[in-house]
Design a protein around this motif. Structure first.
Motif, PDB file in Angstrom:
ATOM      1  N   LYS A 156      -0.930  31.867 -35.786  1.00  0.00           N
ATOM      2  CA  LYS A 156      -1.747  32.934 -36.373  1.00  0.00           C
ATOM      3  C   LYS A 156      -2.927  32.360 -37.142  1.00  0.00           C
ATOM      4  N   GLN A 157      -2.705  31.243 -37.796  1.00  0.00           N
ATOM      5  CA  GLN A 157      -3.763  30.643 -38.601  1.00  0.00           C
ATOM      6  C   GLN A 157      -4.811  29.937 -37.766  1.00  0.00           C
ATOM      7  N   HIS A 158      -4.454  29.474 -36.555  1.00  0.00           N
ATOM      8  CA  HIS A 158      -5.380  28.667 -35.771  1.00  0.00           C
ATOM      9  C   HIS A 158      -5.876  29.349 -34.502  1.00  0.00           C
ATOM     10  N   ARG A 205       3.532  31.369 -37.510  1.00  0.00           N
ATOM     11  CA  ARG A 205       2.537  31.374 -38.599  1.00  0.00           C
ATOM     12  C   ARG A 205       1.423  30.373 -38.330  1.00  0.00           C
ATOM     13  N   PHE A 206       1.766  29.220 -37.769  1.00  0.00           N
ATOM     14  CA  PHE A 206       0.758  28.219 -37.434  1.00  0.00           C
ATOM     15  C   PHE A 206      -0.227  28.762 -36.407  1.00  0.00           C
ATOM     16  N   ASN A 209       6.550  40.527 -37.546  1.00  0.00           N
ATOM     17  CA  ASN A 209       5.336  39.798 -37.227  1.00  0.00           C
ATOM     18  C   ASN A 209       4.430  40.541 -36.242  1.00  0.00           C
TER      19      ASN A 209
END
Length: 349
Positions: A344-346, A341-342, A141
């Motif tokens: 990274k998206q926000h 992942r959450f 990551n």
């Protein structure tokens, strides 16, 4: 003789010297009646040798051998009564795992901002899990796998250095039944079962397969009433030396250069997680009537292998400690990726 052959012989000689020094340290700790002497002594000695002489890490196979031996031996503690306790404690096991994982995740996110550490490195360094597993996830990551492994190892070493002496001084160990040492045939049979179980567990990608696999399979045999003696005297201490040398060899000088803020954050996160685990242990132990010493090790932010060995040495409830540690690490390995992942998206890294 070729230069490559001389180099290989030199590495072998140095490795043998490291293990000789580790044995002396373990023996000295035994004479001084230090808790977990055969693991703590080699751990400290190897760390000092690695820092002073930049010694290479021993082959990973040696730690695997140690895990196979210890996992098989500890599986004998998983009696039918022990399995009943695990089922009865399902709620506190899951609750403790979720609380500690959430606290570690929150601190990891805060550490990335306060200490200027890459978010993936901070997150996978802070959430307690196996050094190898978390290092791989950090690398995948975009984080620093080497520093992640170092942070995880530092926390494990600190927990191992603090918890056994503290519990010994407090004299809160529970009256568990010791298992008598067996003979060499017992060792051979137990080792064969452990190896088969470890290989099977690795094929299904179980966390810490060469420790938990043998422990679960031998535990199932013990719970079924199939009698079996443990290893020959001296085999388990030798395995503990292998497990102690492994984290000690992580203390390479190059990992410490320019890592002041990162190491400060790691030390603070360790103290924070120990405080949270102590609070969780007090509350869950009171609510579910589990003795405090067992709960402290069950929720300690260390590694499953070291914590379960500590429980066995202090004659605590091995099955309960193993179940808490395993479930927590399994939940941590699952949730930390989802949370990363959450984020990274926000939010930007």
């Amino acid at each position: 003789m070729r230069a490559a052959s001389w180099s290989a012989l030199r590495r072998v000689a140095i490795l043998l010297g490291v293990f000789a020094a580790a044995f002396v340290a373990g023996q000295l700790g035994t004479w001084l009646h230090a808790p977990l002497a055969w693991m703590i002594g080699p751990m400290i000695t190897t760390a000092a040798i690695t820092l002073l002489f930049s010694q290479r890490a021993p082959p990973a196979l040696l730690r695997v051998i140690g895990q196979l031996v210890i996992g098989g031996a500890l599986g004998l503690h998983l009696t039918p009564d022990a399995f009943d306790r695990i089922i009865a404690n399902a709620v506190p096991i899951i609750a403790g795992a979720l609380i500690l994982t959430a606290a570690a995740t929150a601190y990891g996110v805060a550490q990335s901002r306060l200490f200027g550490v890459h978010r993936a490195t901070a997150l996978y360094s802070t959430v307690p899990g196996g050094p190898i597993e978390m290092a791989l996830l950090a690398t995948q990551n975009g984080g620093d796998g080497a520093r992640t492994a170092l942070a995880q190892t530092l926390r494990i070493v600190f927990v191992v250095l603090v918890f056994p002496p503290a519990l010994t001084i407090a004299a809160v160990s529970a009256p568990a039944v010791a298992i008598a040492a067996g003979g060499w045939w017992d060792t051979a049979l137990l080792a064969a079962i452990a190896l088969a179980a470890g290989l099977a567990a690795s094929m299904v990608r179980l966390t810490s397969p060469f420790f938990l696999g043998p422990m679960m399979v031998v535990g199932a045999l013990a719970a079924s009433g199939i009698p079996h003696a443990t290893h020959h005297a001296g085999v388990v201490p030798a395995a503990q030396i292998l497990l102690g040398v492994s984290p000690g060899s992580m203390f390479r000088r190059d990992l410490f250069r320019g890592a002041g803020r990162f190491l400060l954050g790691t030390c603070l996160s360790t103290a924070f997680l120990i405080a949270v685990s102590a609070m969780v242990s007090l509350i869950l132990g009171y609510l579910y009537d589990i003795d405090l010493a067992t709960m402290m090790l069950a929720n300690a932010p260390g590694a499953v292998t070291e914590m379960v060995i500590t429980a066995e040495v202090l004659r605590l409830d091995v099955a309960t400690v193993a179940s808490f540690q395993f479930v927590r690490i399994a939940i941590a390995l699952t949730l930390v990726g989802v949370i990363d992942r959450f984020l990274k998206q926000h939010r930007p890294a």
